[in-house]
Scaffold this active site. Structure first.
Site, PDB file in Angstrom:
ATOM      1  N   GLU A   1      50.797  45.587 -19.858  1.00 66.08           N
ATOM      2  CA  GLU A   1      49.499  45.097 -19.375  1.00 66.08           C
ATOM      3  C   GLU A   1      48.503  46.241 -19.173  1.00 66.08           C
ATOM      4  O   GLU A   1      47.489  46.077 -18.491  1.00 66.08           O
ATOM      5  CB  GLU A   1      49.667  44.313 -18.056  1.00 66.08           C
ATOM      6  CG  GLU A   1      50.623  43.136 -18.107  1.00 66.08           C
ATOM      7  CD  GLU A   1      50.187  41.984 -19.035  1.00 66.08           C
ATOM      8  OE1 GLU A   1      49.123  42.091 -19.670  1.00 66.08           O
ATOM      9  OE2 GLU A   1      50.941  41.005 -19.127  1.00 66.08           O
TER      10      GLU A   1
ATOM     11  N   HIS B   1      49.570  43.842 -10.430  1.00 70.69           N
ATOM     12  CA  HIS B   1      49.834  42.505 -10.982  1.00 70.69           C
ATOM     13  C   HIS B   1      51.225  42.062 -10.556  1.00 70.69           C
ATOM     14  O   HIS B   1      52.157  42.875 -10.538  1.00 70.69           O
ATOM     15  CB  HIS B   1      49.745  42.556 -12.510  1.00 70.69           C
ATOM     16  CG  HIS B   1      50.357  41.369 -13.194  1.00 70.69           C
ATOM     17  ND1 HIS B   1      49.895  40.090 -13.020  1.00 70.69           N
ATOM     18  CD2 HIS B   1      51.416  41.277 -14.047  1.00 70.69           C
ATOM     19  CE1 HIS B   1      50.621  39.256 -13.752  1.00 70.69           C
ATOM     20  NE2 HIS B   1      51.559  39.949 -14.379  1.00 70.69           N
TER      21      HIS B   1
ATOM     22  N   HIS C   1      53.916  38.185  -9.942  1.00 73.16           N
ATOM     23  CA  HIS C   1      54.112  36.762 -10.181  1.00 73.16           C
ATOM     24  C   HIS C   1      54.312  36.057  -8.838  1.00 73.16           C
ATOM     25  O   HIS C   1      55.360  35.439  -8.603  1.00 73.16           O
ATOM     26  CB  HIS C   1      55.302  36.547 -11.110  1.00 73.16           C
ATOM     27  CG  HIS C   1      55.172  37.260 -12.429  1.00 73.16           C
ATOM     28  ND1 HIS C   1      56.222  37.493 -13.280  1.00 73.16           N
ATOM     29  CD2 HIS C   1      54.072  37.786 -13.053  1.00 73.16           C
ATOM     30  CE1 HIS C   1      55.792  38.132 -14.369  1.00 73.16           C
ATOM     31  NE2 HIS C   1      54.495  38.329 -14.243  1.00 73.16           N
TER      32      HIS C   1
ATOM     33  N   GLU D   1      42.302  33.554   8.349  1.00 74.05           N
ATOM     34  CA  GLU D   1      42.067  34.929   7.895  1.00 74.05           C
ATOM     35  C   GLU D   1      41.489  35.034   6.478  1.00 74.05           C
ATOM     36  O   GLU D   1      40.901  36.062   6.130  1.00 74.05           O
ATOM     37  CB  GLU D   1      43.395  35.697   7.905  1.00 74.05           C
ATOM     38  CG  GLU D   1      43.913  36.021   9.274  1.00 74.05           C
ATOM     39  CD  GLU D   1      43.098  37.119   9.947  1.00 74.05           C
ATOM     40  OE1 GLU D   1      43.222  38.273   9.544  1.00 74.05           O
ATOM     41  OE2 GLU D   1      42.329  36.795  10.872  1.00 74.05           O
TER      42      GLU D   1
ATOM     43  N   HIS E   1      51.067  32.079 -14.529  1.00 76.46           N
ATOM     44  CA  HIS E   1      51.630  33.415 -14.755  1.00 76.46           C
ATOM     45  C   HIS E   1      51.656  34.253 -13.463  1.00 76.46           C
ATOM     46  O   HIS E   1      52.724  34.672 -13.032  1.00 76.46           O
ATOM     47  CB  HIS E   1      50.837  34.140 -15.856  1.00 76.46           C
ATOM     48  CG  HIS E   1      51.381  35.483 -16.206  1.00 76.46           C
ATOM     49  ND1 HIS E   1      51.436  35.966 -17.489  1.00 76.46           N
ATOM     50  CD2 HIS E   1      51.888  36.476 -15.432  1.00 76.46           C
ATOM     51  CE1 HIS E   1      51.978  37.173 -17.484  1.00 76.46           C
ATOM     52  NE2 HIS E   1      52.251  37.507 -16.238  1.00 76.46           N
TER      53      HIS E   1
HETATM   54  P1  13P Z   1      55.716  44.850 -18.207  1.00 82.01           P
HETATM   55  O1  13P Z   1      57.203  44.934 -18.015  1.00 82.01           O
HETATM   56  O2  13P Z   1      55.289  45.295 -19.571  1.00 82.01           O
HETATM   57  O3  13P Z   1      54.982  45.581 -17.103  1.00 82.01           O
HETATM   58  O4  13P Z   1      55.301  43.317 -18.129  1.00 82.01           O
HETATM   59  C1  13P Z   1      55.575  42.552 -16.995  1.00 82.01           C
HETATM   60  C2  13P Z   1      54.596  41.454 -16.793  1.00 82.01           C
HETATM   61  O5  13P Z   1      54.473  40.969 -15.676  1.00 82.01           O
HETATM   62  C3  13P Z   1      53.805  40.965 -17.936  1.00 82.01           C
HETATM   63  O6  13P Z   1      52.740  40.197 -17.486  1.00 82.01           O
HETATM   64 ZN    ZN Z   2      53.131  39.241 -15.551  1.00 78.06          ZN
END
Ligand code: 13P
Ligand code: ZN
Length: 291
Positions: free
Chosen positions: A136, A159, A161, A189, A230
């Site tokens: 990413e 980033h 999940h 909050e 995602h």
């Molecule tokens: P990477 O292992 O390349 O960082 O990817 C993980 C991910 O969350 C892709 O969106």
């Molecule tokens: Zn991801």
């Protein structure tokens, strides 16, 4: 040279990855972080003249194997990161597991400097098994470029999940005004922490320029961007700030998922959100409160 394993920027990355894993936001290799560290903070730990490898900023997903990985690694990107040239980042490796970062930072993290051409990074430390930065990277670097335009103190793109945020993208309208308003109303909050709201992107293929560009476009206006089905991107001046933003959104999303099928007896009204914003001296995104 001091031992880089004792450097605050490496310790912080290890702790942050461990926390994110503990919270269930980063299964397997899920999630990635890039953290810009000023040269003077890195210099006591690394010889900045000693470039271990030059790595193209290509589509290099850790999910791909064999020929597909080779082809994607050689695919030229349109990404031009020259505005970041010379800047040093600690970046999680592609395909690496957050749960393993603490025990082996040198394999799972890399310290890279953006090359003068804006198309490569110079590896100064890490990715010890021949690894590469996160797939990413386009989304991270394009987001850094946009956030730096609005906030010169900006340094982190994160980033993950986050479970309930992802769940919410299945059952809630993806209109960012509606999405943000629901989050604001889930805990008091929220308005104080993210009065600017969250940007939302529809489902897209991850790990390429296109989602990178779309994310960066949102970053012109938002510090938080949700990728439907995602995950989420958070940004900030340090790891705590980016983490805290994501944590607060995730908490609100968790409450939403818990109560969404339950009759609601009372909620936080728009008038109350307005009073709250005034009391804490924050400005809600214009037009997003119905008052
Ligand atoms: P990477 O292992 O390349 O960082 O990817 C993980 C991910 O969350 C892709 O969106
Ligand atoms: Zn991801």
């Amino acid at each position: 040279m001091k031992d880089i394993l004792t450097a605050p920027f490496i310790r912080e990355m290890c702790k942050t990855c461990a926390n994110m894993y503990r919270l269930g936001w980063d299964e397997r290799n899920g999630g990635n972080i890039s953290y810009q560290v000023p040269e003077e903070e890195v210099a006591p730990y690394l010889d900045l003249q000693n470039v271990l490898r030059v790595i193209p900023m290509s589509f290099n997903s850790g999910y791909l194997v064999g020929k597909a990985a080779e082809e994607s690694a050689n695919k030229a990107l349109e990404l031009d990161a020259t505005p970041l040239a010379g800047k040093i980042f600690v970046v999680t490796g592609t395909g690496k597991y957050f749960k393993n970062v603490m025990d082996d930072p040198e394999t799972n993290l890399g310290v890279v400097r953006v090359a003068a051409d804006g198309k490569h990074v110079e590896l100064l430390w890490g990715y010890a098994d021949g690894g590469r930065p996160t797939s990413e990277l386009p989304a991270h670097f394009m987001s850094h470029m946009e956030r730096l335009k609005v906030d010169p103190g900006h340094r982190v793109v994160m980033h993950c999940h986050a479970t309930n945020v992802v769940a919410m993208t299945f059952v809630h309208d993806l209109c960012e005004r509606a999405f943000t308003r629901t989050l604001w109303k889930m805990c008091t909050e929220c308005m104080v922490v993210f009065p600017d709201g969250v940007g939302v992107l529809p489902w897209m293929i991850c790990g390429n320029d296109e989602i990178g560009r779309a994310t960066a476009e949102k970053m012109k206006d938002f510090r938080l961007v949700v990728w439907a089905m995602h995950g989420i991107f958070g940004t900030g001046k340090d790891l705590d700030e980016a983490f805290g933003l994501i944590e607060t959104v995730e908490k609100a999303a968790e409450i939403y998922i818990k109560i969404m099928n339950t009759p609601i007896k009372q909620d936080i009204t728009d008038a109350q959100l307005k009073v709250l914003a005034e009391a804490f001296g924050v400005t809600p995104r214009a037009g997003w409160l119905d008052v």
